[in-house]
Design a protein around this motif. Structure first.
Motif, PDB file in Angstrom:
ATOM      1  N   SER A  54       0.822  -1.209   0.000  1.00 20.72           N
ATOM      2  CA  SER A  54       0.000   0.000   0.000  1.00 20.72           C
ATOM      3  C   SER A  54       0.858   1.261   0.000  1.00 20.72           C
ATOM      4  O   SER A  54       0.625   2.195  -0.771  1.00 20.72           O
ATOM      5  N   ASN A  58       1.216   4.009  -3.011  1.00 20.22           N
ATOM      6  CA  ASN A  58       0.906   5.417  -2.736  1.00 20.22           C
ATOM      7  C   ASN A  58       2.060   6.337  -3.106  1.00 20.22           C
ATOM      8  O   ASN A  58       1.859   7.405  -3.701  1.00 20.22           O
ATOM      9  N   GLU A  95      -3.679  13.395   0.718  1.00 24.01           N
ATOM     10  CA  GLU A  95      -4.431  12.236   1.189  1.00 24.01           C
ATOM     11  C   GLU A  95      -3.561  10.984   1.214  1.00 24.01           C
ATOM     12  O   GLU A  95      -3.588  10.217   2.179  1.00 24.01           O
ATOM     13  N   LYS A  99      -2.431   8.787   4.512  1.00 23.81           N
ATOM     14  CA  LYS A  99      -2.698   7.350   4.597  1.00 23.81           C
ATOM     15  C   LYS A  99      -1.408   6.568   4.850  1.00 23.81           C
ATOM     16  O   LYS A  99      -1.407   5.588   5.603  1.00 23.81           O
ATOM     17  N   GLN A 102      -0.519   6.931   8.458  1.00 26.07           N
ATOM     18  CA  GLN A 102      -1.414   6.121   9.259  1.00 26.07           C
ATOM     19  C   GLN A 102      -1.024   4.647   9.191  1.00 26.07           C
ATOM     20  O   GLN A 102      -1.030   3.937  10.200  1.00 26.07           O
ATOM     21  N   THR A 103      -0.664   4.193   8.008  1.00 32.57           N
ATOM     22  CA  THR A 103      -0.255   2.798   7.827  1.00 32.57           C
ATOM     23  C   THR A 103       1.013   2.490   8.612  1.00 32.57           C
ATOM     24  O   THR A 103       1.124   1.432   9.251  1.00 32.57           O
ATOM     25  N   LEU A 167      -9.143  10.707  10.089  1.00 33.79           N
ATOM     26  CA  LEU A 167      -8.266   9.569  10.338  1.00 33.79           C
ATOM     27  C   LEU A 167      -7.881   9.464  11.803  1.00 33.79           C
ATOM     28  O   LEU A 167      -7.839   8.372  12.380  1.00 33.79           O
TER      29      LEU A 167
END
Length: 288
Positions: A54, A58, A95, A99, A102-103, A167
């Protein structure tokens, strides 16, 4: 073998064009260590594989959008349509970056929760973190360049802030739920055991004056500090060191065995933890 190939496929692409040969060698060394961890330690890495994929995807998308924005603004003049598109691209970049962060946060949390001690895994996560930090700087430099061209990015930044807030709120809820689940799990698997003389156990209110064991339930008004508290998944044996110990609490005889050393019972060895603690979460042994 498939797992080893999957590790190689996931770790190798982490080297972007900005990585030098030393970094590539470092990644290869980590890859080798991860292979060893999987083949010898049996560590389940599915969650980490998905996260690595992911983040990589990204970062690749961010790079593509950066190139598009640079191309649109290269001549020093940007019309309204291009400015609007740049805003949309910047919003997407923000964005994707959020993310990724956050991951990474979730990866570190899982690494700690699962008790994985693999140093190379931690190094790989740190490498991803460093790459995200470097990308943050690149995006900041791009933003500065766009502002010099008088491109208003307020809308993109507003949307990014809203997403960040969403988030963080979701993460807070998830952490609360995790705490509740962990607390429930701990309660379900908490057991107590004590080994003492008949007199000691009577004085502590664990057994009655006639020597009979009083059924105990969590919450009863006896001195729990006298017991050793443990997780049933981690208790393999209880030391006794007595000639004629008596087990007063209710446990199936086929779930444990007494290990003797000469004339002394050295310990009680639990052979089936689930069955052993099913009838009672308290183990009481008289060892006079």
């Amino acid at each position: 073998m498939k797992r080893v190939l999957l590790i190689a496929a996931l770790v190798a692409p982490m080297a972007f064009s900005s990585c030098n040969n030393a970094e590539l060698q470092r990644l290869q060394a980590q890859n080798d260590s991860l292979r060893s961890a999987v083949t010898t330690g049996g560590i389940k890495l599915d969650d980490y594989f998905a996260a690595f994929n992911s983040i990589q995807e990204n970062l690749n998308m961010i790079k593509e959008k950066e190139q598009i924005i640079t191309l649109k603004s290269s001549n020093g003049e940007v019309d309204k349509a291009s400015a609007d598109q740049i805003n949309e691209d910047i919003t997407s970049i923000y964005e994707l970056m959020l993310k990724n962060k956050q991951t990474i946060k979730e990866l570190n949390s899982k690494l700690q929760q699962n008790g994985l001690k693999n140093k190379e895994m931690a190094k790989t996560i740190q490498l991803l973190t460093d790459q995200i930090t470097a990308k943050d700087k690149e995006v900041g430099d791009l933003k500065t360049k766009l502002e010099r061209l008088h491109i208003d990015l307020a809308n993109a930044e507003k949307k990014a802030a809203e997403l960040d807030s969403t988030l963080q709120e979701a993460q807070f809820v998830n952490e609360e739920q995790t705490e509740v689940i962990n607390a429930q799990d701990a309660a379900l698997n908490t057991v107590y055991y004590v080994v003492g003389t008949k007199k000691e156990l009577m004085n502590r209110g664990v057994i009655a004056k006639d020597g009979a064991f009083k059924p105990i339930k969590i919450g009863d008004s006896f001195d729990k500090n006298y017991f050793t508290q443990a997780d049933l998944r981690n208790v393999n044996s209880v030391n006794i060191n007595a000639k004629n110990p008596k087990i007063l609490s209710n446990h199936p005889t086929n779930a444990y065995k007494l290990v003797e050393r000469g004339k002394v019972v050295e310990k009680l060895e639990i052979t089936d933890p689930v069955a052993f603690w099913e009838r009672s979460k308290f183990l009481v042994i008289v060892a006079d």
